[in-house]
Design a protein around this motif. Structure first.
Motif, short mmCIF file in Angstrom:
data_model
loop_
_atom_site.label_atom_id
_atom_site.label_comp_id
_atom_site.label_asym_id
_atom_site.label_seq_id
_atom_site.Cartn_x
_atom_site.Cartn_y
_atom_site.Cartn_z
N ARG B 89 0.86 -1.18 0.00
CA ARG B 89 0.00 0.00 0.00
C ARG B 89 0.89 1.22 0.00
O ARG B 89 2.01 1.18 0.49
CB ARG B 89 -0.87 0.00 1.26
CG ARG B 89 -1.79 -1.17 1.28
CD ARG B 89 -2.29 -1.40 2.67
NE ARG B 89 -3.55 -2.12 2.63
CZ ARG B 89 -4.34 -2.26 3.67
NH1 ARG B 89 -4.00 -1.74 4.82
NH2 ARG B 89 -5.46 -2.91 3.56
N GLN B 90 0.35 2.31 -0.54
CA GLN B 90 1.13 3.52 -0.60
C GLN B 90 1.55 3.96 0.79
O GLN B 90 2.60 4.56 0.98
CB GLN B 90 0.29 4.61 -1.27
CG GLN B 90 1.07 5.86 -1.56
CD GLN B 90 0.20 6.89 -2.24
OE1 GLN B 90 0.21 7.03 -3.44
NE2 GLN B 90 -0.58 7.59 -1.46
N LEU B 91 0.71 3.64 1.79
CA LEU B 91 0.99 4.11 3.14
C LEU B 91 2.34 3.60 3.65
O LEU B 91 3.04 4.32 4.37
CB LEU B 91 -0.13 3.66 4.09
CG LEU B 91 -0.04 4.24 5.50
CD1 LEU B 91 -0.13 5.75 5.46
CD2 LEU B 91 -1.12 3.68 6.38
N THR B 92 2.74 2.37 3.28
CA THR B 92 4.03 1.86 3.75
C THR B 92 5.16 2.73 3.21
O THR B 92 6.09 3.06 3.95
CB THR B 92 4.22 0.40 3.31
OG1 THR B 92 3.80 0.29 1.96
CG2 THR B 92 3.42 -0.55 4.16
N ALA B 93 5.05 3.12 1.94
CA ALA B 93 6.08 3.99 1.37
C ALA B 93 6.05 5.36 2.04
O ALA B 93 7.09 5.94 2.37
CB ALA B 93 5.87 4.13 -0.12
N THR B 94 4.82 5.89 2.25
CA THR B 94 4.69 7.20 2.88
C THR B 94 5.33 7.20 4.27
O THR B 94 6.07 8.13 4.63
CB THR B 94 3.20 7.56 3.00
OG1 THR B 94 2.61 7.43 1.71
CG2 THR B 94 3.01 8.97 3.49
N LEU B 95 5.05 6.15 5.04
CA LEU B 95 5.57 6.11 6.41
C LEU B 95 7.07 5.85 6.43
O LEU B 95 7.76 6.28 7.37
CB LEU B 95 4.84 5.06 7.22
CG LEU B 95 3.41 5.45 7.64
CD1 LEU B 95 2.75 4.31 8.37
CD2 LEU B 95 3.43 6.69 8.51
N ALA B 96 7.58 5.17 5.41
CA ALA B 96 9.02 4.99 5.34
C ALA B 96 9.70 6.35 5.14
O ALA B 96 10.77 6.61 5.68
CB ALA B 96 9.39 4.05 4.20
N ALA B 97 9.03 7.22 4.37
CA ALA B 97 9.60 8.53 4.12
C ALA B 97 9.38 9.49 5.29
O ALA B 97 10.23 10.31 5.61
CB ALA B 97 9.00 9.13 2.84
N VAL B 98 8.20 9.39 5.92
CA VAL B 98 7.86 10.28 7.03
C VAL B 98 7.41 9.42 8.21
O VAL B 98 6.22 9.17 8.39
CB VAL B 98 6.72 11.25 6.65
CG1 VAL B 98 6.58 12.33 7.71
CG2 VAL B 98 6.95 11.85 5.30
N PRO B 99 8.33 8.96 9.04
CA PRO B 99 7.91 8.06 10.12
C PRO B 99 7.09 8.76 11.21
O PRO B 99 6.33 8.11 11.91
CB PRO B 99 9.25 7.56 10.70
CG PRO B 99 10.29 7.97 9.71
CD PRO B 99 9.78 9.16 9.01
#
Lengths: 213, 249
Positions: B89-99
Motif C-alpha cells: 500500500r502507498q501508506l508503507t512507502a509514505t511512512l518509510a519517508a515520514v515516520p
C-alpha cells in the motif's frame, strides 16, 4: 449451475458484503423508526411514506452490487483465477448475476418488509423487494464497467442522490425515466428500472466480453 | 513545508481527486444557470420573497467535491498499489519517508485544506457572480462574511469526510453516508423532525453559518453554528489522529 454455485460461495465469504447488508438493514430500521416518529408528530411527509426510507437505503444495495463485482478486481487480481477456471465469459457473467440476485433477494426482502409493513402497506413488499434486487444488479453492472469500487460508488451515488433529485426538480417529465423512479412511484417506475438495469447489464456483459481482464 | 508540497502532489496526482474537483466546482454554477428561468418566474410571481440566500443556497449541492477530496486523500493510501503486489500500500512507502505520523497527518490536513479552500473560493465566486449577472436587480450580493462562512463550511465538510475516513480506513462507508446526506432532503434534516437535538448535527448546524432563511427547528446564531461544526470536526479528527497514531499499517 456449478458456476453459479461457486460464485455464490465466493460472495457469501466476503466480509464486506456481510457488513454492507447488516449496515443497510440497521440504517433502514433507524430511518423507518425516524419516519414513524415524525409521522406521529404530525409532520407532512407526502405520499408513499413506506418507500421514502427505502429511497435512502437503496444506497446500501448499490454499494452491495459494487463491492460484489469490485472484489474480483481488487488486490491479487482474483478475476484472472476466475477466468482460468471459467474461460467462457458470457456464461460467467450470467452466473455472477444469478448468484448476486440470489444473495440479495433475502436481504432486500428483509429490508423492504421492515419499511413497508410498519407503514401498513404490506402489499408493496414484493415490488420493493424486486426493486432493491434490480438496483443491486445495476450497481454490479456499473462496477463491472468501472472495475474500481470507490469511483463506481461515487458515480452511482452522485447519479442517484444528486443528479436524480436535481433533474426531478428541474423537469418533472424526465423524472419518469430515471432508474430510481420506482423508489418513488412504483406504478410508473417499474418499466424504467427494469430497462435501465437490463441495458447496463448488457453493456457490462459486452465490455467484459471484449476487454482484457 | 516540503511535506505539504509532497502531499499536495500526491493528492493532485489522483484521477479521482480530479473527479471531485470537477464535480464540486461545476455543479453549483450549472444548477444556478439551469434554475435561472424558474428563479426569475418565482421572483416575478412573488413566491420567492426572501432572496438573501440566492446563490449561497445552491453552493450546498456542490459539496460532493470536498467530500470526495477528503475521503480519497486518506483512502488512496490504503488501497493496494498494484494487482501483482496485493500487500503493498502507498501508506508503507509514505511512512518509510515520514515516520512521524502526527507530522504526516498535519501535512495531509494542510494540503487538503489548501485544495478545498481554493476550490470553494473559485466555486463561490463563480456561483455568486453568476447569480448577480442573472438576478442582480433582485438579489443584493451577500456580505463578504457570509461568503467566507460558506468557504469555511466547504473546508470543514472536507475535514469531516477526512476524519471519518481516518477512522474507517476505507472510502466507501464515509462516501455513502455523506453523499446520501447531501441529497436534496438529507437524513439529518429528517432527524430534526424527530428530535430538536438533530439541529446540532454538523451539516445542519454548519449551513446556518451562512444561510438565513432555512426551515430550521432551532435557530443557531452563525458564530455558534460555526463553533458547533468545528467542535464536531475537531472531535472526529482527534479520534482519527489517535487511531492513526496507534494502529498498525
Amino acid at each position: 449451475m456449478n458456476t453459479a454455485h461457486a460464485e455464490l460461495r465466493k460472495l457469501l465469504t466476503l466480509p464486506s458484503l456481510r457488513l454492507t447488508a447488516l449496515l443497510t438493514w440497521t440504517a433502514n430500521l433507524v430511518l423507518t423508526y425516524a419516519y414513524r416518529a415524525a409521522e406521529s408528530g404530525g409532520e407532512p411527509l407526502g405520499d408513499n411514506v413506506a418507500l421514502v426510507p427505502l429511497g435512502y437505503t437503496q444506497a446500501g444495495f448499490l454499494v452491495l452490487g459494487v463491492l460484489a463485482v469490485a472484489s474480483e478486481y481488487q488486490e491479487g487480481g482474483q478475476i484472472r483465477t476466475t477466468l482460468l477456471a471459467m474461460p467462457r465469459r458470457l456464461p460467467l457473467q450470467a452466473a455472477k448475476a444469478v448468484a448476486l440476485a440470489a444473495l440479495t433477494l433475502p436481504v432486500a426482502a428483509a429490508t423492504a418488509t421492515t419499511s413497508t409493513v410498519s407503514a401498513g402497506e404490506a402489499t408493496s413488499t414484493p415490488a420493493a423487494t424486486g426493486y432493491l434486487t434490480l438496483t443491486t444488479l445495476l450497481g454490479a453492472a456499473v462496477a463491472s464497467v468501472v472495475r474500481r469500487a470507490v469511483p463506481a460508488v461515487i458515480l452511482l451515488l452522485a447519479l442517484y442522490f444528486i443528479a436524480g433529485p436535481l433533474l426531478r426538480a428541474w423537469s418533472a417529465t424526465s423524472a419518469a425515466y430515471l432508474p430510481d423512479t420506482a423508489a418513488l412511484e412504483p406504478s410508473r417506475g417499474a418499466a424504467a428500472t427494469i430497462i435501465w438495469t437490463l441495458s447496463v447489464l448488457t453493456l457490462a456483459a459486452f465490455t467484459f466480453h471484449r476487454r482484457d481482464a | 513545508m516540503s511535506l505539504v508540497r509532497a502531499e499536495l502532489r500526491k493528492l493532485l496526482g489522483l484521477p479521482t481527486a480530479w473527479v471531485g474537483l470537477a464535480l464540486g466546482t461545476l455543479i453549483a454554477p450549472v444548477v444556478v444557470l439551469l434554475n435561472a428561468p424558474y428563479t426569475r418566474r418565482a421572483i416575478a410571481a412573488g413566491t420567492l420573497s426572501d432572496t438573501s440566500d440566492l446563490g449561497l443556497r445552491d453552493l450546498g449541492i456542490g459539496l460532493i467535491g470536498p467530500m470526495v477530496l477528503g475521503v480519497i486523500v486518506v483512502s488512496s493510501e490504503y488501497t493496494s498499489t498494484g494487482q501483482d503486489a496485493p500487500g503493498a500500500r502507498q501508506l508503507t512507502a509514505t511512512l518509510a519517508a515520514v515516520p512521524d505520523r502526527l507530522r504526516l497527518l498535519l501535512a495531509k490536513t494542510t494540503a487538503l485544506v489548501l485544495v478545498v479552500a481554493a476550490q470553494a473560493a473559485v466555486t463561490a465566486a463563480a456561483t455568486l457572480t453568476l447569480t448577480q449577472v442573472l438576478h442582480g436587480e433582485h438579489a443584493a450580493a451577500p456580505a463578504p462574511g457570509r461568503v467566507a462562512a460558506a468557504i469555511l463550511y466547504w473546508t470543514l465538510t472536507a475535514l469531516l469526510a477526512y476524519a471519518i475516513t481516518l477512522i474507517t480506513r476505507n472510502g466507501i462507508v464515509p462516501l455513502t453516508l455523506l453523499i446520501i446526506n447531501s441529497s436534496v432532503v438529507s437524513v439529518s434534516y429528517l432527524l430534526t423532525k424527530v428530535t430538536d437535538l438533530a439541529a446540532y448535527l454538523p451539516d445542519i448546524a454548519g449551513t446556518q453559518m451562512f444561510l438565513r432563511s432555512g426551515d430550521f427547528p432551532v435557530e443557531i446564531a452563525p458564530v455558534t453554528a460555526g463553533l458547533v461544526m468545528i467542535a464536531w470536526v475537531v472531535a472526529l479528527l482527534a479520534v482519527g489522529a489517535v487511531l492513526f497514531h496507534r494502529r498498525d499499517v
